[in-house]
Design a protein around this motif. Structure first.
Motif, PDB file in Angstrom:
ATOM      1  N   HIS A 281       0.890  -1.196   0.086  1.00  0.00           N
ATOM      2  CA  HIS A 281       0.003  -0.027   0.249  1.00  0.00           C
ATOM      3  C   HIS A 281       0.741   1.168   0.056  1.00  0.00           C
ATOM      4  N   PRO A 282       1.673   1.615  -1.064  1.00  0.00           N
ATOM      5  CA  PRO A 282       2.563   2.655  -1.128  1.00  0.00           C
ATOM      6  C   PRO A 282       1.695   3.920  -0.705  1.00  0.00           C
ATOM      7  N   PRO A 283       2.502   4.825  -0.087  1.00  0.00           N
ATOM      8  CA  PRO A 283       1.844   6.083   0.236  1.00  0.00           C
ATOM      9  C   PRO A 283       1.709   6.982  -0.784  1.00  0.00           C
ATOM     10  N   PRO A 284       0.794   7.954  -0.777  1.00  0.00           N
ATOM     11  CA  PRO A 284       0.697   8.860  -2.042  1.00  0.00           C
ATOM     12  C   PRO A 284       2.040   9.683  -1.636  1.00  0.00           C
ATOM     13  N   ASP A 285       2.491  10.424  -2.872  1.00  0.00           N
ATOM     14  CA  ASP A 285       3.469  11.461  -2.897  1.00  0.00           C
ATOM     15  C   ASP A 285       3.009  12.725  -2.026  1.00  0.00           C
ATOM     16  N   ASP A 286       3.985  13.202  -1.191  1.00  0.00           N
ATOM     17  CA  ASP A 286       3.672  14.140  -0.439  1.00  0.00           C
ATOM     18  C   ASP A 286       5.047  14.957  -0.164  1.00  0.00           C
ATOM     19  N   PRO A 287       5.145  16.107  -0.783  1.00  0.00           N
ATOM     20  CA  PRO A 287       6.560  16.779  -0.864  1.00  0.00           C
ATOM     21  C   PRO A 287       6.861  17.276   0.526  1.00  0.00           C
ATOM     22  N   LYS A 288       5.728  17.200   1.639  1.00  0.00           N
ATOM     23  CA  LYS A 288       6.074  17.926   2.813  1.00  0.00           C
ATOM     24  C   LYS A 288       6.233  16.794   3.967  1.00  0.00           C
ATOM     25  N   ARG A 289       6.517  15.601   3.553  1.00  0.00           N
ATOM     26  CA  ARG A 289       6.611  14.448   4.496  1.00  0.00           C
ATOM     27  C   ARG A 289       7.914  13.666   4.290  1.00  0.00           C
ATOM     28  N   VAL A 290       8.636  13.264   5.247  1.00  0.00           N
ATOM     29  CA  VAL A 290       9.868  12.613   5.200  1.00  0.00           C
ATOM     30  C   VAL A 290       9.574  11.084   5.428  1.00  0.00           C
ATOM     31  N   LEU A 291       9.908  10.366   4.243  1.00  0.00           N
ATOM     32  CA  LEU A 291       9.562   9.016   4.152  1.00  0.00           C
ATOM     33  C   LEU A 291      10.276   8.192   5.419  1.00  0.00           C
ATOM     34  N   THR A 292       9.699   7.144   5.826  1.00  0.00           N
ATOM     35  CA  THR A 292      10.056   6.335   7.005  1.00  0.00           C
ATOM     36  C   THR A 292      11.321   5.364   6.150  1.00  0.00           C
ATOM     37  N   ARG A 293      12.074   4.837   6.983  1.00  0.00           N
ATOM     38  CA  ARG A 293      13.139   3.996   6.695  1.00  0.00           C
ATOM     39  C   ARG A 293      12.369   2.849   6.043  1.00  0.00           C
ATOM     40  N   GLU A 294      11.335   2.356   6.516  1.00  0.00           N
ATOM     41  CA  GLU A 294      10.487   1.096   6.188  1.00  0.00           C
ATOM     42  C   GLU A 294      10.012   1.503   4.623  1.00  0.00           C
ATOM     43  N   GLU A 295       9.493   2.649   4.541  1.00  0.00           N
ATOM     44  CA  GLU A 295       8.919   3.150   3.222  1.00  0.00           C
ATOM     45  C   GLU A 295       9.909   3.157   2.154  1.00  0.00           C
ATOM     46  N   LEU A 296      11.178   3.602   2.594  1.00  0.00           N
ATOM     47  CA  LEU A 296      12.448   3.681   1.594  1.00  0.00           C
ATOM     48  C   LEU A 296      12.772   2.305   0.998  1.00  0.00           C
ATOM     49  N   TYR A 297      12.535   1.328   2.118  1.00  0.00           N
ATOM     50  CA  TYR A 297      12.902  -0.262   1.888  1.00  0.00           C
ATOM     51  C   TYR A 297      12.029  -0.742   0.782  1.00  0.00           C
ATOM     52  N   ALA A 298      10.672  -0.390   1.277  1.00  0.00           N
ATOM     53  CA  ALA A 298       9.474  -0.710   0.252  1.00  0.00           C
ATOM     54  C   ALA A 298       9.676  -0.100  -0.893  1.00  0.00           C
ATOM     55  N   ARG A 299       9.949   1.129  -1.231  1.00  0.00           N
ATOM     56  CA  ARG A 299      10.173   1.636  -2.450  1.00  0.00           C
ATOM     57  C   ARG A 299      11.357   0.984  -3.417  1.00  0.00           C
ATOM     58  N   TYR A 300      12.371   0.638  -2.626  1.00  0.00           N
ATOM     59  CA  TYR A 300      13.445   0.132  -3.215  1.00  0.00           C
ATOM     60  C   TYR A 300      13.432  -1.080  -3.787  1.00  0.00           C
ATOM     61  N   GLU A 301      12.239  -1.868  -3.069  1.00  0.00           N
ATOM     62  CA  GLU A 301      12.034  -3.241  -3.539  1.00  0.00           C
ATOM     63  C   GLU A 301      11.061  -3.375  -4.662  1.00  0.00           C
ATOM     64  N   ARG A 302      10.067  -2.269  -4.519  1.00  0.00           N
ATOM     65  CA  ARG A 302       9.246  -2.098  -5.718  1.00  0.00           C
ATOM     66  C   ARG A 302      10.187  -1.664  -6.965  1.00  0.00           C
ATOM     67  N   ARG A 303      11.171  -0.691  -7.050  1.00  0.00           N
ATOM     68  CA  ARG A 303      11.906  -0.471  -8.095  1.00  0.00           C
ATOM     69  C   ARG A 303      12.670  -1.678  -8.730  1.00  0.00           C
ATOM     70  N   ARG A 304      13.113  -2.540  -7.804  1.00  0.00           N
ATOM     71  CA  ARG A 304      13.695  -3.693  -8.226  1.00  0.00           C
ATOM     72  C   ARG A 304      12.929  -4.773  -9.007  1.00  0.00           C
ATOM     73  N   VAL A 305      11.675  -4.720  -8.464  1.00  0.00           N
ATOM     74  CA  VAL A 305      10.727  -5.701  -9.053  1.00  0.00           C
ATOM     75  C   VAL A 305      10.305  -4.815 -10.491  1.00  0.00           C
ATOM     76  N   GLU A 306      10.047  -3.691 -10.468  1.00  0.00           N
ATOM     77  CA  GLU A 306       9.740  -3.120 -12.092  1.00  0.00           C
ATOM     78  C   GLU A 306      10.996  -3.046 -12.807  1.00  0.00           C
ATOM     79  N   GLY A 307      12.200  -2.995 -12.168  1.00  0.00           N
ATOM     80  CA  GLY A 307      13.457  -3.119 -13.161  1.00  0.00           C
ATOM     81  C   GLY A 307      13.596  -4.362 -13.906  1.00  0.00           C
ATOM     82  N   CYS A 308      13.140  -5.518 -12.996  1.00  0.00           N
ATOM     83  CA  CYS A 308      13.305  -6.939 -13.477  1.00  0.00           C
ATOM     84  C   CYS A 308      12.189  -7.310 -14.366  1.00  0.00           C
TER      85      CYS A 308
END
Length: 219
Positions: free
Chosen positions: A13-40
């Motif tokens: 459940h990716p959070p919506p883009d919000d330029p006024k919010r710092v992503l959590t470490r967990e969200e950064l890990y999830a985003r990176y894993e989604r990018r790896r899947v998309e790249g694959c």
């Protein structure tokens, strides 16, 4: 410690883009894993065979193949810096000159130029690069110079922009914004100084303690 349940929730459940919010470490890990899947998928690979996304232990659980990263996800990819107004408070505008004064400032920026702009035509002097870092507007060449410095700068030199470069946090944040820098490592570092405008009143310095950076005084 990484909250794996939060990583999996953010992945599914990716959070919506919000330029006024710092992503959590967990969200950064999830985003990176989604990018790896998309790249694959883009290169015609098979996420199941490669143990990515829901087929790896990070998202799929301990019964899946172990998820391994070659980089730290919080330091990879692109992030947007928080709005410049979040760095516009007295403490962030305070600049402390280094012990060596203007000469040390210029030597520091000359070393940055030699490290990161060596192949560029008309490489700036230390004084010239210092002025560019303090500029409120960038021309094409100046934009390129800052972009290349931030693309390669080592974290200890990023910190030295304050201690040896004589810049304020606000000036560094402005340079990051003006150069369109989205390098995660740089953005994560500067975002730690961000304060929402409504909370900045408690961070004021006495008027006599504030002042322009030594770079501006010397230029």
């Amino acid at each position: 410690m990484l909250d794996l349940a939060e990583v999996r929730h953010a992945y599914l459940h990716p959070p919506p883009d919000d330029p006024k919010r710092v992503l959590t470490r967990e969200e950064l890990y999830a985003r990176y894993e989604r990018r790896r899947v998309e790249g694959c998928l883009r290169r015609g690979g098979d996420p199941r065979r490669e143990g990515l996304g829901e087929h790896g232990s990070l998202i799929g659980g301990p019964d899946k193949p172990l998820t391994a990263f070659g980089v730290q996800p919080e330091r990879a990819g692109r992030l947007q810096p928080l709005p410049l107004a979040w760095f516009d408070y007295p403490r962030a505008r305070f600049a402390s000159p280094p012990p060596g004064g203007t000469d040390e400032v210029h030597d520091f920026f000359a070393a940055l130029a030699a490290d990161h702009l060596a192949g560029m035509p008309d490489r700036p002097s230390g004084a010239g690069l210092a002025r560019t870092f303090c500029s409120a507007r960038l021309k094409g060449r100046e934009w390129s110079q800052l972009w290349h410095v931030f693309a390669c700068i080592r974290i200890w030199d990023l910190k030295r922009l304050l201690s040896r470069g004589g810049l304020s946090v606000y000036e560094v944040a402005r340079a990051i914004h003006l150069s369109d820098t989205c390098r995660a490592e740089v953005v994560t570092w500067i975002n730690q100084f961000a304060v929402p405008p409504g909370e900045q009143g408690d961070l004021a310095f006495p008027e006599e303690d504030t002042g322009p950076s030594i770079v501006n005084e010397a230029s």
